[in-house]
Design an enzyme around this catalytic site. Structure first.
Site, PDB file in Angstrom:
ATOM      1  N   LYS A  82      56.518  24.885 -14.997  1.00 12.00           N
ATOM      2  CA  LYS A  82      56.968  24.864 -16.268  1.00 12.00           C
ATOM      3  C   LYS A  82      56.545  24.162 -17.427  1.00 12.00           C
ATOM      4  O   LYS A  82      55.686  23.688 -17.257  1.00 12.00           O
ATOM      5  CB  LYS A  82      58.145  23.782 -15.203  1.00 12.00           C
ATOM      6  CG  LYS A  82      59.162  23.360 -15.971  1.00 12.00           C
ATOM      7  CD  LYS A  82      60.041  22.641 -15.656  1.00 12.00           C
ATOM      8  CE  LYS A  82      61.736  22.027 -16.531  1.00 12.00           C
ATOM      9  NZ  LYS A  82      63.259  21.144 -16.149  1.00 12.00           N
ATOM     10  N   SER A 162      67.786  22.833 -15.781  1.00 16.54           N
ATOM     11  CA  SER A 162      66.613  23.749 -16.745  1.00 16.54           C
ATOM     12  C   SER A 162      65.218  23.616 -15.662  1.00 16.54           C
ATOM     13  O   SER A 162      65.035  24.589 -16.710  1.00 16.54           O
ATOM     14  CB  SER A 162      65.946  22.272 -17.343  1.00 16.54           C
ATOM     15  OG  SER A 162      65.333  21.032 -16.455  1.00 16.54           O
ATOM     16  N   SER A 186      67.666  19.455 -11.746  1.00 15.45           N
ATOM     17  CA  SER A 186      66.982  21.222 -12.152  1.00 15.45           C
ATOM     18  C   SER A 186      66.120  21.707 -11.436  1.00 15.45           C
ATOM     19  O   SER A 186      65.968  22.518 -11.523  1.00 15.45           O
ATOM     20  CB  SER A 186      67.004  20.249 -13.183  1.00 15.45           C
ATOM     21  OG  SER A 186      67.276  20.595 -14.864  1.00 15.45           O
TER      22      SER A 186
HETATM   23  N1  GLN Z   1      71.880  19.553 -16.178  1.00 18.33           N
HETATM   24  C1  GLN Z   1      71.460  18.071 -16.286  1.00 18.33           C
HETATM   25  C2  GLN Z   1      71.608  17.808 -17.232  1.00 18.33           C
HETATM   26  O1  GLN Z   1      71.271  18.751 -18.425  1.00 18.33           O
HETATM   27  C3  GLN Z   1      70.340  18.468 -15.400  1.00 18.33           C
HETATM   28  C4  GLN Z   1      69.228  18.333 -15.802  1.00 18.33           C
HETATM   29  C5  GLN Z   1      67.838  17.980 -15.140  1.00 18.33           C
HETATM   30  O2  GLN Z   1      68.035  18.238 -14.135  1.00 18.33           O
HETATM   31  N2  GLN Z   1      66.246  18.159 -15.862  1.00 18.33           N
HETATM   32  O3  GLN Z   1      71.146  17.046 -18.166  1.00 18.33           O
END
Ligand code: GLN
Length: 497
Positions: A82, A162, A186
């Protein structure tokens, strides 16, 4: 193993490791198969940077070690990273224009551990900008596309976020496994939307050193993999103490692989009644009931539990996470690294750089975070959210104190959705994707997402198991029971090439 070069990418990590050990094929053969698959799969936008030279050099080094009989636990295994993990000498952007062409002079602990164990880097994977999002549409690069499609429909779907590049690449077999991070969901949400397995370990289990920070009290790294055993193999490499991250706990790493396939007889599994949210699609309820039945048939006791503060988790998260993000992202000022927009003075330079470098969602988070931390609002928002966080954590502690070994919930409230379909009019629509996962980050607990069925349109759905702190082993055992019953969920049609 008699796999031809072209289908080496279909092997799991465990199978590929065995083939390499038996010298059925070389690490170079394996890396080349993935590089060819990546080239064919470019329209999926899973990678934001391919590193074929590095992959081939690392594979050659791996072959040399194999020839000497030095075989690491992930020897020769091709991994996608990632783009939130710093990789020494390889561009790392967090998929934000503000990092521009930043090339880190150091390697994250997680990726160092992977390379120590013999793994091979294929490239950097797409993600939402600074990991803020649930669909990977906030990336500064073209968004990744889910290799899954609805039955009889060619509409492009999101792979979740994400870690959407990670989930898309694993599901499309463009890497054997991937690194990911989870601040509110995410790892688990993208895994659920692509039929893959993702585990968010306990806060403190994996070092955050060298990972671009979003919300430091919630961020945790973990793997996305094709099956439960592969996820266990990867986590074994990720985890462990690290003096460079003071939140990383100094305790031994159990043999997660040994937990896969272990009996779950007499375990007690809690079903939290507050997760039966209003408007839950019938297929999600069915999936959940089915999961409980499978665990019951495997000898576990199923009990209803109450986690009464669940409904506050998402609103509290959207105070705590932006507050921490606004502080963490203050370092991107155009002075030290990344993008720089010249200005008439230093303040003008900061403003121009930040205005140009950050995307819309990131700006929204910075503004929310700055607001909730500002004098006059701090007590009303930030302090109250922190108090709620404690209550959420106590809900879980009480459940575990009453004898519950793990908690079963759906991973997400829906299957994969179309690009542009959610959140453009109201960001909360997108935030709701994490309704079942954020509680776990707020409490610092481990959670695994395992594919468990298909929705009426043929898209994968996942179940989540939440464990006691540092009890990832129980999660691997329970997830493998579901996997054994339901099978794996490979993409049915390789439409991308
Ligand atoms: N969807 C959540 C956010 O936008 C979690 C994102 C994540 O876990 N990095 O903050």
């Amino acid at each position: 193993m008699t796999k031809s070069a072209s289908d080496l990418t279909t092997l799991t990590i465990a199978e590929a490791h065995e083939g390499l050990t038996k010298k059925s094929f070389s690490a170079t053969d394996l890396a080349k198969s993935y590089l060819a698959a990546m080239e064919k799969g470019r329209k999926l936008n899973a990678y934001v940077l391919e590193t074929p030279e590095k992959a081939l050099a690392m594979a050659a080094a791996s072959d040399a070690r194999i020839a000497k009989g030095e075989i690491g636990p992930l020897e020769g295994i091709p991994i996608g990273v990632k783009d939130l993990f710093c990789t020494k000498g390889t561009r790392t952007t967090a998929c934000s224009n503000i990092l521009g062409n930043f090339v880190p002079p150091y390697e994250s602990t997680v990726t160092s551990n992977l390379w120590r164990d013999g793994a091979v880097m294929l490239g950097k994977l797409n993600n939402d900008e600074f990991a803020m999002g649930s669909s990977n549409e906030t990336s500064c690069f073209p968004g990744p596309i889910n290799p899954w499609r609805r039955d009889g429909d060619n509409k492009a779907l999101v792979p979740g976020g994400s870690s959407g590049g990670s989930s898309a690449a694993v599901a499309a077999m463009l890497c054997a496994g991937a690194t990911a991070t989870d601040t509110g969901g995410s790892i688990r949400q993208p895994a659920a939307l692509t039929g893959t397995v993702g585990i968010k370990p306990t806060y403190g289990r994996v070092s955050r050193w060298g990972i671009v920070a979003f919300a430091s009290s919630l961020d945790q790294a973990g793997p996305i993999a094709r099956d439960v055993k592969d996820a266990a193999m990867l986590l074994r490499s990720f985890a462990g103490p690290d003096a460079k991250d003071t939140t990383c706990v100094d305790r031994p790493v159990p043999d997660y692989v040994a937990a896969v396939g272990k009996s779950v007889r007499d375990m007690t599994i809690g079903i939290p009644k507050e997760y039966r949210i209003e408007g839950m699609p019938p297929e999600i309820q069915k999936l959940w009931d089915d999961g409980a039945r499978i665990l019951k048939e495997a000898g576990a006791n199923i009990v209803e539990i109450s986690l009464p503060h669940t409904k506050y988790a998402l609103p509290a998260y959207y105070i705590v996470a932006p507050a921490e993000a606004s502080s963490n992202l203050a370092r991107y000022d155009g002075v030290r690294y990344g993008l720089r927009e010249p200005g008439k003075d230093i303040v003008d330079l900061y403003e121009k750089t930040r205005a140009k470098g950050f995307g819309k969602e990131v700006k929204r988070r910075i503004m929310i975070g700055t607001y909730v931390l500002s004098a006059g609002y701090y007590d009303a928002y930030y302090v109250r959210a922190q108090k709620l966080r404690t209550l959420i954590k106590q809900d879980f502690e009480q459940a575990y104190a009453s004898g519950v070994d793990a908690i079963l919930t759906p991973s997400t409230p829906s299957a994969a959705f179309g690009i542009g379909e959610k959140g453009s009019a109201d960001p909360v629509e997108m935030y709701l994707q994490d309704v079942f996962t954020v509680t776990v980050n707020m409490a610092g607990l481990p959670g695994i997402a395992v594919p468990a069925g298909l929705d009426p349109q043929g898209l994968p759905l996942g179940l989540q198991l939440i464990g006691r702190a540092f009890d990832e082993e129980t999660l691997f055992s329970l997830a493998s029971v579901i996997e054994t019953e339901k099978g794996r969920f490979p993409v049915t049609e390789r439409w991308w090439g």
